[in-house]
Design an enzyme around this catalytic site. Structure first.
Site, PDB file in Angstrom:
ATOM      1  N   HIS A  95      40.363 -69.894  50.104  1.00  0.00           N
ATOM      2  CA  HIS A  95      40.799 -68.580  49.625  1.00  0.00           C
ATOM      3  C   HIS A  95      41.552 -67.807  50.705  1.00  0.00           C
ATOM      4  O   HIS A  95      41.401 -66.601  50.864  1.00  0.00           O
ATOM      5  CB  HIS A  95      39.620 -67.785  49.063  1.00  0.00           C
ATOM      6  CG  HIS A  95      38.997 -68.466  47.877  1.00  0.00           C
ATOM      7  ND1 HIS A  95      39.641 -68.528  46.661  1.00  0.00           N
ATOM      8  CD2 HIS A  95      37.852 -69.163  47.747  1.00  0.00           C
ATOM      9  CE1 HIS A  95      38.889 -69.226  45.827  1.00  0.00           C
ATOM     10  NE2 HIS A  95      37.805 -69.629  46.463  1.00  0.00           N
ATOM     11  N   ARG A  97      41.841 -80.648  42.679  1.00  0.00           N
ATOM     12  CA  ARG A  97      41.744 -79.405  43.461  1.00  0.00           C
ATOM     13  C   ARG A  97      40.992 -79.644  44.761  1.00  0.00           C
ATOM     14  O   ARG A  97      41.397 -79.183  45.837  1.00  0.00           O
ATOM     15  CB  ARG A  97      41.041 -78.342  42.625  1.00  0.00           C
ATOM     16  CG  ARG A  97      40.857 -76.970  43.280  1.00  0.00           C
ATOM     17  CD  ARG A  97      40.108 -76.063  42.306  1.00  0.00           C
ATOM     18  NE  ARG A  97      39.966 -74.683  42.758  1.00  0.00           N
ATOM     19  CZ  ARG A  97      38.898 -74.195  43.388  1.00  0.00           C
ATOM     20  NH1 ARG A  97      37.876 -74.999  43.682  1.00  0.00           N
ATOM     21  NH2 ARG A  97      38.844 -72.914  43.729  1.00  0.00           N
ATOM     22  N   GLN A 125      44.306 -68.626  42.501  1.00  0.00           N
ATOM     23  CA  GLN A 125      42.926 -68.473  42.935  1.00  0.00           C
ATOM     24  C   GLN A 125      42.615 -69.241  44.211  1.00  0.00           C
ATOM     25  O   GLN A 125      41.797 -68.835  45.029  1.00  0.00           O
ATOM     26  CB  GLN A 125      41.983 -68.937  41.798  1.00  0.00           C
ATOM     27  CG  GLN A 125      40.519 -68.674  42.054  1.00  0.00           C
ATOM     28  CD  GLN A 125      39.671 -69.884  41.710  1.00  0.00           C
ATOM     29  OE1 GLN A 125      39.924 -70.979  42.176  1.00  0.00           O
ATOM     30  NE2 GLN A 125      38.655 -69.657  40.880  1.00  0.00           N
ATOM     31  N   GLN A 162      31.175 -73.742  45.235  1.00  0.00           N
ATOM     32  CA  GLN A 162      30.855 -74.742  46.249  1.00  0.00           C
ATOM     33  C   GLN A 162      29.875 -74.159  47.246  1.00  0.00           C
ATOM     34  O   GLN A 162      29.965 -72.993  47.630  1.00  0.00           O
ATOM     35  CB  GLN A 162      32.140 -75.164  46.940  1.00  0.00           C
ATOM     36  CG  GLN A 162      32.021 -76.391  47.790  1.00  0.00           C
ATOM     37  CD  GLN A 162      33.382 -76.930  48.197  1.00  0.00           C
ATOM     38  OE1 GLN A 162      34.344 -76.817  47.446  1.00  0.00           O
ATOM     39  NE2 GLN A 162      33.469 -77.501  49.380  1.00  0.00           N
ATOM     40  N   SER A 171      34.732 -68.800  42.218  1.00  0.00           N
ATOM     41  CA  SER A 171      35.657 -69.795  42.753  1.00  0.00           C
ATOM     42  C   SER A 171      35.649 -71.049  41.882  1.00  0.00           C
ATOM     43  O   SER A 171      36.098 -71.029  40.748  1.00  0.00           O
ATOM     44  CB  SER A 171      35.297 -70.105  44.211  1.00  0.00           C
ATOM     45  OG  SER A 171      36.275 -70.930  44.817  1.00  0.00           O
ATOM     46  N   LEU A 172      35.126 -72.157  42.396  1.00  0.00           N
ATOM     47  CA  LEU A 172      35.036 -73.396  41.630  1.00  0.00           C
ATOM     48  C   LEU A 172      34.372 -73.176  40.276  1.00  0.00           C
ATOM     49  O   LEU A 172      34.770 -73.758  39.264  1.00  0.00           O
ATOM     50  CB  LEU A 172      34.239 -74.420  42.439  1.00  0.00           C
ATOM     51  CG  LEU A 172      33.856 -75.716  41.747  1.00  0.00           C
ATOM     52  CD1 LEU A 172      35.092 -76.543  41.440  1.00  0.00           C
ATOM     53  CD2 LEU A 172      32.867 -76.493  42.610  1.00  0.00           C
TER      54      LEU A 172
END
Length: 308
Positions: free
Chosen positions: A196, A115, A245, A11, A90-91
């Site tokens: 996170h 999510r 995560q 992102q 991440s994403l």
């Protein structure tokens, strides 16, 4: 023989117009956008291709990015370019898993839509914050954060760039201490939550219920997970890792080091922007890094790879 990795941004890389040229030139890419629109009940073409206020909202960004990156991936695969291993920041890890065959493209799109909503709603607006810290070694950042409560490391991006996350006041306090310790720059990030961070632990738990309903598939090749920076070959580990995560640090620098040790010598970033390419130039300046974010990029990348 070269070992190729596909890597996917997270992102923040999104931009209006991303993937529009793939939709126009590739039936495969077009089908992915159209199917995602049907599955999600959203106009993905309007969301991704036109300027709008929703693209930067987490609940929409995540589905838009994964749809776009997978549309690009399936197109380049048709043209004969395939990876030996994948990873995503991440994403982007959802794209990495789908590219490795771990679940279907629409499973990835539907899951990140959930999510995004869970992450968007996890912490009331204004309570959390994130900041990029430039110019300090990760050991120094870790040492200073040990003295500040409710702030942790969100991303180990590359040497000299760490992202911190947590309660807004704690992030401000940490930035003051990091500045005193010699950080070159502290950049507050324009995000809607402390991603996170342990503050998102509940969102991870709720996401686990969504992940439990996925039909997982055997991996065709490994991917490297953000949570441990290790190669994953057993798909049974994936649901648990993705749930963790959401609130765990993204070990991107360490993930790239894992790939380098495994023999990767060519990295192809797939998606809008060149964020990961920039990181890799600091992590492994001697390695070949290419980027596919537009239709024109495909031909040049394939031509360059044939010359390797």
């Amino acid at each position: 023989m070269s070992k190729i990795a596909f890597i996917y941004p997270g992102q923040g890389a999104q931009k209006a117009g991303m993937g529009a040229d793939f939709y126009e030139n590739s039936r495969t890419a077009g089908d992915i956008y159209d199917e995602a629109s049907e599955v999600l009940g959203l106009d993905m073409k309007a969301l991704c291709f036109e300027k709008n206020d929703r693209l930067d909202l987490t609940e929409y960004t995540q589905a838009a990015m994964v749809t776009t990156c997978l549309a690009m991936t399936r197109t380049v695969e048709e043209m004969g370019l395939k990876p030996d291993i994948t990873a995503g920041l991440s994403l982007g890890e959802y794209c990495a898993i789908a590219a490795a065959g771990g679940f279907g493209d629409m499973d990835a799109v539907k899951t990140v839509r959930t999510r995004g909503i869970l992450m968007q709603n996890a912490v009331p607006a204004g309570e959390g914050a994130m900041a990029a810290i430039l110019g300090l070694a990760k050991e120094a950042v870790e040492r200073i954060l040990a003295s500040v409560t409710e702030v942790t490391i969100a991303n180990y991006n590359c040497p000299g760039q760490i992202v911190i996350t947590g309660r807004a006041e704690a992030v401000q306090e940490a930035c003051r201490k990091l500045n005193d310790a010699g950080a070159r720059r502290m950049m507050p990030l324009k995000v809607s939550g402390p991603f996170h961070s342990p503050m998102l632990a509940r969102a991870g738990e709720e996401l686990a219920a969504e992940l439990a309903g996925i039909r997982w598939k055997e991996l065709k090749f490994p991917y490297v997970t953000n949570v441990t920076a290790q190669e994953i070959t057993d798909i049974s580990q994936t649901a648990g890792l993705l749930a963790r995560q959401v609130s765990a640090p993204v070990k991107w620098e360490q993930s790239m080091e894992t790939m380098l040790r495994s023999g990767v010598d060519i990295f192809v970033e797939i998606g809008p922007g060149k964020t990961l390419t920039g990181f890799l130039k600091k992590i492994a300046p001697d390695k070949k890094v290419m980027q596919i974010g537009t239709w024109k990029d495909i031909e040049s990348v394939i031509r360059e790879l044939k010359a390797c």
